[in-house]
Design a protein around this motif. Structure first.
Motif, PDB file in Angstrom:
ATOM      1  N   SER A   1      -7.992  -0.738   4.153  1.00  0.00           N
ATOM      2  CA  SER A   1      -8.663  -0.632   2.869  1.00  0.00           C
ATOM      3  C   SER A   1      -7.649  -0.958   1.758  1.00  0.00           C
ATOM      4  CB  SER A   1      -9.233   0.773   2.697  1.00  0.00           C
ATOM      5  OG  SER A   1      -8.252   1.752   3.009  1.00  0.00           O
TER       6      SER A   1
ATOM      7  N   ASN B   1      -6.516   0.075  -1.041  1.00  0.00           N
ATOM      8  CA  ASN B   1      -6.115   1.128  -1.987  1.00  0.00           C
ATOM      9  C   ASN B   1      -4.651   1.451  -1.762  1.00  0.00           C
ATOM     10  OD1 ASN B   1      -7.595   2.116   0.553  1.00  0.00           O
ATOM     11  ND2 ASN B   1      -6.219   3.831   0.077  1.00  0.00           N
TER      12      ASN B   1
ATOM     13  N   SER C   1     -10.709   4.948  -1.014  1.00  0.00           N
ATOM     14  CA  SER C   1     -10.843   3.515  -0.737  1.00  0.00           C
ATOM     15  C   SER C   1     -11.612   2.827  -1.865  1.00  0.00           C
ATOM     16  CB  SER C   1     -11.579   3.306   0.583  1.00  0.00           C
ATOM     17  OG  SER C   1     -10.813   3.807   1.646  1.00  0.00           O
TER      18      SER C   1
ATOM     19  N   ARG D   1       2.032   2.273   2.895  1.00  0.00           N
ATOM     20  CA  ARG D   1       1.385   2.841   4.088  1.00  0.00           C
ATOM     21  C   ARG D   1       2.423   3.228   5.127  1.00  0.00           C
ATOM     22  NH1 ARG D   1      -4.021   1.896   6.258  1.00  0.00           N
ATOM     23  NH2 ARG D   1      -4.102   1.800   8.531  1.00  0.00           N
TER      24      ARG D   1
ATOM     25  N   GLU E   1     -15.812   3.553   4.985  1.00  0.00           N
ATOM     26  CA  GLU E   1     -15.219   2.642   5.955  1.00  0.00           C
ATOM     27  C   GLU E   1     -16.002   2.629   7.275  1.00  0.00           C
ATOM     28  OE1 GLU E   1     -13.841   5.228   4.640  1.00  0.00           O
ATOM     29  OE2 GLU E   1     -11.951   4.724   3.620  1.00  0.00           O
TER      30      GLU E   1
ATOM     31  N   HIS F   1      -5.896  11.775   2.621  1.00  0.00           N
ATOM     32  CA  HIS F   1      -6.591  10.529   2.310  1.00  0.00           C
ATOM     33  C   HIS F   1      -7.728  10.823   1.337  1.00  0.00           C
ATOM     34  CE1 HIS F   1      -7.504   6.439   2.684  1.00  0.00           C
ATOM     35  NE2 HIS F   1      -7.381   6.280   3.974  1.00  0.00           N
TER      36      HIS F   1
ATOM     37  N   LYS G   1       0.812  -1.228   0.000  1.00  0.00           N
ATOM     38  CA  LYS G   1       0.000   0.000   0.000  1.00  0.00           C
ATOM     39  C   LYS G   1       0.836   1.265   0.000  1.00  0.00           C
ATOM     40  CE  LYS G   1      -3.383   0.968   2.580  1.00  0.00           C
ATOM     41  NZ  LYS G   1      -4.796   1.276   2.474  1.00  0.00           N
TER      42      LYS G   1
HETATM   43 MG    MG Z   1      -7.796   3.290   4.478  1.00  0.00          MG
END
Ligand code: MG
Ligand code: TXA
Length: 357
Positions: A151, A153, A159, A64, A188, A248, A62
């Motif tokens: 999620s 994405n 998302s 992330r 979400e 986001h 991701k």
């Molecule tokens: Mg997320």
């Protein structure tokens, strides 16, 4: 570096999945791989929550930030309790589970040592969710372990509410996608910290503050970050939900969010005109009621203001659709921030480059 893998797509019956159809996904999860799967909110990117190297792959795939914790998805209340570190929180978990599980509510509880530091980003709490989607529920039940899943994405993007969204973001970076069609809620889960009393709403989502209040008899405390756009950790007021710190839900095209509780076409047009005179290609993203008035600017519709749950269901798809056009800027009409509208506005505020209040 992440090595490229072939991303398989497995179609399943979204209502009553054959366990057999989930075999390839289970096989991959047991081997430490990554599988995207449908939930009632958005698609999740799953890994065995008890396998640290599998969990590490989620962050890689991701892109992330490592300080943003993952939700542990479970298939039963008993499985949730295997991760709970404070028996005093059992009654509130049971009460909220009775009202909202399976469903779009994540409970942040004190964790024990069964769940690793990677999932929780080193926090002493863990987010627990029992999803309602039959495919998600069956997948976790068959795995027999909690499933860590953000999620599905690329970090920062809207998302995914369709398997196609997952493919666009993650093809070649994950092992497979279970295709269960579109997600019904579209936003979400609600994230609620139950380590405090009253509980603290960290992220508005599918379960509204009004419904939480009805279930527990007190109003939840709404974290200040819920109403703002991007959040800075200023030291004095630490960010309770690390995900709130990051940009986001944003399309690549900059959004200008016009906060308005009523359909106000004149105001939108005036703002659009102003940007237009700066030589910008302008698009509008407005409620169906406002779109019905008709504009000289190209217009995308987000759904009816009178049915905000429909706006929620389609919001991430339409935010992705914005980038398929050639706008320099999109003016977005806000809606009333109550009920599910609170979650819609939270996502729009965080997606927007500019807010006009
Ligand atoms: Mg997320
Ligand atoms: O609906 C959903 O919740 C979806 C589906 C796949 O279940 N999952 C999801 O995960 O949205 P993710 O990772 O995109 O968002 C999880 C949010 C983040 O904002 C994260 O910071 C917060 O939950 N969170 C997770 N664990 C937490 C914890 N222990 N304390 C505070 N916040 C936590």
């Amino acid at each position: 570096m992440l090595s490229r893998t072939e991303t398989k797509v497995w179609p399943v019956d979204a209502v009553a999945p054959f366990p057999h159809d989930l075999d390839p996904a289970i096989h991959i999860l047991r081997a430490g791989g990554l599988v995207a799967f449908p939930t009632e909110t958005v698609y999740g990117l799953g890994a065995d929550a008890l396998n640290p190297s599998a969990v590490a792959r989620i962050f890689q795939a991701k892109g992330r930030p490592p300080d943003n914790p993952l939700i542990a998805h479970v298939s039963s209340l008993d499985m949730a309790f295997t991760l709970l570190g404070d028996a005093e929180q059992r009654p509130i978990v049971e009460q909220l589970a009775a009202a909202f599980w399976p469903g779009p509510l994540t409970l942040v509880v004190t964790r024990n040592e069964r769940i690793g530091d990677l999932v929780t980003a080193g926090l002493d709490t863990v987010g627990l969710r029992l999803p309602a989607h039959p495919v998600a529920a069956e997948l976790i039940r068959l795995l027999g372990h909690p499933l860590a899943a953000p999620s599905a994405n690329r970090s920062g993007r809207p998302s995914p509410t369709l398997p196609e969204h997952v493919l666009v973001d993650l093809e070649g970076r994950i092992d497979g996608i279970i295709d269960g069609g579109p997600c019904s809620v579209g936003l979400e889960s609600t994230v609620l910290d139950v380590t405090q009393w009253p509980p603290i709403l960290l992220r508005p989502g599918g379960v509204t503050p009004e419904a939480l209040r009805a279930a527990i008899g007190v109003a939840v405390t709404v974290d200040r970050n819920v109403h703002t756009s991007r959040v800075e950790d200023d030291g004095a007021n630490p960010v309770r939900s690390p995900g709130m710190k990051y940009a986001h839900y944003a399309p690549k095209t900059p959004l200008v969010l016009v906060e308005t509780e009523i359909a106000d076409a004149d105001r939108l047009v005036a703002i659009a005109q102003q940007y237009y005179t700066e030589g910008k290609r302008i698009g509008l993203l407005v409620t169906d009621e406002t779109a019905a008035i008709g504009f000289e600017f190209p217009t995308l519709r987000m759904g009816p203001r009178s049915q905000p749950d429909m706006i929620a269901t389609g919001l991430f798809s339409v935010l992705r659709a914005v980038d398929l056009e050639t706008f320099d800027l999109v003016i977005v009409e806000g809606i009333e921030a109550s009920g599910i509208g609170l979650a819609v506005m939270n996502r729009l505020r965080r997606a927007a480059a500019t807010r006009i209040v």
